[in-house]
Scaffold this motif. Structure first.
Motif, PDB file in Angstrom:
ATOM      1  N   ARG A 192       0.803  -1.285  -0.080  1.00  0.00           N
ATOM      2  CA  ARG A 192       0.324  -0.026   0.011  1.00  0.00           C
ATOM      3  C   ARG A 192       0.771   1.228  -0.021  1.00  0.00           C
ATOM      4  O   ARG A 192       0.658   2.147  -0.729  1.00  0.00           O
ATOM      5  CB  ARG A 192      -0.912  -0.205   0.956  1.00  0.00           C
ATOM      6  CG  ARG A 192      -1.862   1.178   1.161  1.00  0.00           C
ATOM      7  CD  ARG A 192      -2.775   1.275   0.109  1.00  0.00           C
ATOM      8  NE  ARG A 192      -3.913   1.963   0.387  1.00  0.00           N
ATOM      9  CZ  ARG A 192      -4.871   2.391  -0.669  1.00  0.00           C
ATOM     10  NH1 ARG A 192      -5.032   1.620  -1.698  1.00  0.00           N
ATOM     11  NH2 ARG A 192      -5.809   3.501  -0.328  1.00  0.00           N
ATOM     12  N   GLN A 224       1.283   4.223  -3.013  1.00  0.00           N
ATOM     13  CA  GLN A 224       0.905   5.521  -2.494  1.00  0.00           C
ATOM     14  C   GLN A 224       2.094   6.601  -2.765  1.00  0.00           C
ATOM     15  O   GLN A 224       1.937   7.693  -2.841  1.00  0.00           O
ATOM     16  CB  GLN A 224       0.567   5.717  -0.995  1.00  0.00           C
ATOM     17  CG  GLN A 224      -0.654   4.790  -0.624  1.00  0.00           C
ATOM     18  CD  GLN A 224      -1.976   5.334  -0.934  1.00  0.00           C
ATOM     19  OE1 GLN A 224      -2.114   5.210  -2.391  1.00  0.00           O
ATOM     20  NE2 GLN A 224      -2.907   6.022  -0.213  1.00  0.00           N
ATOM     21  N   LEU A 284      -4.577  -1.229   6.617  1.00  0.00           N
ATOM     22  CA  LEU A 284      -4.349  -0.513   5.336  1.00  0.00           C
ATOM     23  C   LEU A 284      -5.155   1.111   5.732  1.00  0.00           C
ATOM     24  O   LEU A 284      -4.581   1.998   5.343  1.00  0.00           O
ATOM     25  CB  LEU A 284      -5.010  -1.191   4.199  1.00  0.00           C
ATOM     26  CG  LEU A 284      -4.380  -2.427   3.718  1.00  0.00           C
ATOM     27  CD1 LEU A 284      -5.328  -3.042   2.834  1.00  0.00           C
ATOM     28  CD2 LEU A 284      -2.972  -1.983   3.212  1.00  0.00           C
ATOM     29  N   ARG A 285      -5.967   1.045   6.481  1.00  0.00           N
ATOM     30  CA  ARG A 285      -6.764   2.338   6.763  1.00  0.00           C
ATOM     31  C   ARG A 285      -5.651   3.108   7.471  1.00  0.00           C
ATOM     32  O   ARG A 285      -5.460   4.583   7.235  1.00  0.00           O
ATOM     33  CB  ARG A 285      -7.952   2.177   7.484  1.00  0.00           C
ATOM     34  CG  ARG A 285      -9.275   1.836   6.749  1.00  0.00           C
ATOM     35  CD  ARG A 285     -10.399   1.919   7.403  1.00  0.00           C
ATOM     36  NE  ARG A 285     -11.423   0.895   6.809  1.00  0.00           N
ATOM     37  CZ  ARG A 285     -12.048  -0.239   7.305  1.00  0.00           C
ATOM     38  NH1 ARG A 285     -11.382  -0.770   8.486  1.00  0.00           N
ATOM     39  NH2 ARG A 285     -12.680  -1.022   6.540  1.00  0.00           N
ATOM     40  N   ASP A 293      -2.908   4.394   5.414  1.00  0.00           N
ATOM     41  CA  ASP A 293      -3.332   5.442   4.600  1.00  0.00           C
ATOM     42  C   ASP A 293      -3.293   6.820   5.500  1.00  0.00           C
ATOM     43  O   ASP A 293      -3.088   7.991   5.081  1.00  0.00           O
ATOM     44  CB  ASP A 293      -4.715   5.277   4.089  1.00  0.00           C
ATOM     45  CG  ASP A 293      -4.601   4.354   2.765  1.00  0.00           C
ATOM     46  OD1 ASP A 293      -3.521   4.159   2.318  1.00  0.00           O
ATOM     47  OD2 ASP A 293      -5.812   4.334   2.048  1.00  0.00           O
ATOM     48  N   TRP A 318      -1.402  10.267   4.631  1.00  0.00           N
ATOM     49  CA  TRP A 318      -1.975  11.142   3.996  1.00  0.00           C
ATOM     50  C   TRP A 318      -2.472  12.329   5.038  1.00  0.00           C
ATOM     51  O   TRP A 318      -2.779  13.513   4.704  1.00  0.00           O
ATOM     52  CB  TRP A 318      -3.212  10.874   3.041  1.00  0.00           C
ATOM     53  CG  TRP A 318      -2.632   9.906   1.706  1.00  0.00           C
ATOM     54  CD1 TRP A 318      -2.793   8.827   1.711  1.00  0.00           C
ATOM     55  CD2 TRP A 318      -1.880  10.389   0.941  1.00  0.00           C
ATOM     56  NE1 TRP A 318      -2.137   8.273   0.518  1.00  0.00           N
ATOM     57  CE2 TRP A 318      -1.443   9.573  -0.013  1.00  0.00           C
ATOM     58  CE3 TRP A 318      -1.282  11.751   0.675  1.00  0.00           C
ATOM     59  CZ2 TRP A 318      -0.573   9.631  -1.149  1.00  0.00           C
ATOM     60  CZ3 TRP A 318      -0.448  12.040  -0.602  1.00  0.00           C
ATOM     61  CH2 TRP A 318      -0.314  10.681  -1.249  1.00  0.00           C
TER      62      TRP A 318
END
Length: 288
Positions: free
Chosen positions: A166, A170, A214-215, A218, A222
């Protein structure tokens, strides 16, 4: 074979204390730390020399690069890279490594504090800093810190690989996307599973534990200054404290790809398909 190592309580403290150059000459480090933190809307790392604004064209070039490094490394342009090289010459790699430290340790702090885990790794946030003017930051990062994280084994290898891939996507790291970790493949990882990472929320193959990881990845990449309470609670519910700490450090380890991406040094290992590697017990990457 050497005994496995893991991240020590004082390793973030050591990274924070790196201030290359003679005492009192750390303007670049101070500038980078301010710019990266400001970009992230997070508290900056301590700096030996407080720098509010660039005071020269060279410092403006460094500040622009550091801002883009933190905001979205994948969009750094060849022109920005060229300007930085003209300013720094052979010193470019060391300064970009400083950007990585200034960019990601504040994210780790935000993650560990939100999860209420790993307080022992945050002693630098309230203790005086003993500045280190002699150690090369790249040596500490690549030869000590990253292998130490890679040697951690609380988190299962498939979750580690999902989070790594991931982060690779990104940051658009071509090298990272071209390789697969063998322990994860042996533990049930597959191209079919990995294909669901891009739209993981809709996946029927990835379980809720994987989606929570994964959340969280992220969020640290971000929106680290706006960690969503529900996401933090979910990580705490689905991972043990030691797993949550390792997950946080894994995200930082993976983000070291920002150094290569920012400098255009992330060429894929293979032109087609993927290559397998082993992350061994010492945290070293071993290609067959």
């Amino acid at each position: 074979m050497a005994a496995p190592v893991s991240v020590k309580d004082d390793q973030l403290t050591r990274l924070v204390a790196l201030s290359p150059g003679s005492p009192g000459s750390g303007r670049v480090a101070g500038l980078v730390r301010r710019v990266c933190a400001q970009t992230l809307s997070l508290p900056p790392l301590p700096a030996e020399v407080a720098v509010d604004e660039p005071q020269s064209e060279a410092e403006s070039v460094i500040a622009e690069f550091a801002e883009q490094f933190s905001a979205d490394v994948s969009t750094i342009t060849a022109e920005q890279r060229s300007r930085l090289f003209k300013v720094l010459g052979d010193g470019i790699f060391g300064v970009v490594v400083q950007m990585y430290i200034a960019d990601f340790i504040p994210r780790v702090r935000a993650g560990l504090e939100a999860l209420d885990v790993g307080a022992q790794y945050l002693s630098w946030t309230h203790a005086p800093v003993e500045w280190d003017h002699t150690t090369d930051p790249s040596d500490v990062v690549f030869n000590e810190f990253l292998p130490a994280v890679g040697s951690m084994r609380a988190l299962d290898p498939v979750t580690s690989e999902l989070v790594r891939l991931r982060g690779a996507a990104q940051h658009n790291c071509r090298l990272c996307k071209s390789v697969r970790e063998s322990r994860a493949l042996d533990a049930g990882g597959s191209e079919t599973l990995y294909a669901d990472i891009e739209d993981f929320e809709q996946s029927k193959l990835l379980d809720e534990r994987a989606k929570a990881a994964l959340r969280y990845a992220d969020a640290l990449i971000w929106t680290p200054s706006h960690l969503v309470a529900d996401e933090v609670v979910e990580v705490r519910a689905r991972f043990s404290e030691v797993e949550a700490v390792e997950l946080t450090f894994d995200i930082m380890r993976n983000a070291s790809n920002k150094v290569a991406v920012s400098l255009g040094g992330d060429a894929p290992r293979v032109s087609e398909g993927t290559e397998t590697y082993l992350l061994d017990s010492d945290g070293q990457t071993v290609f067959s």
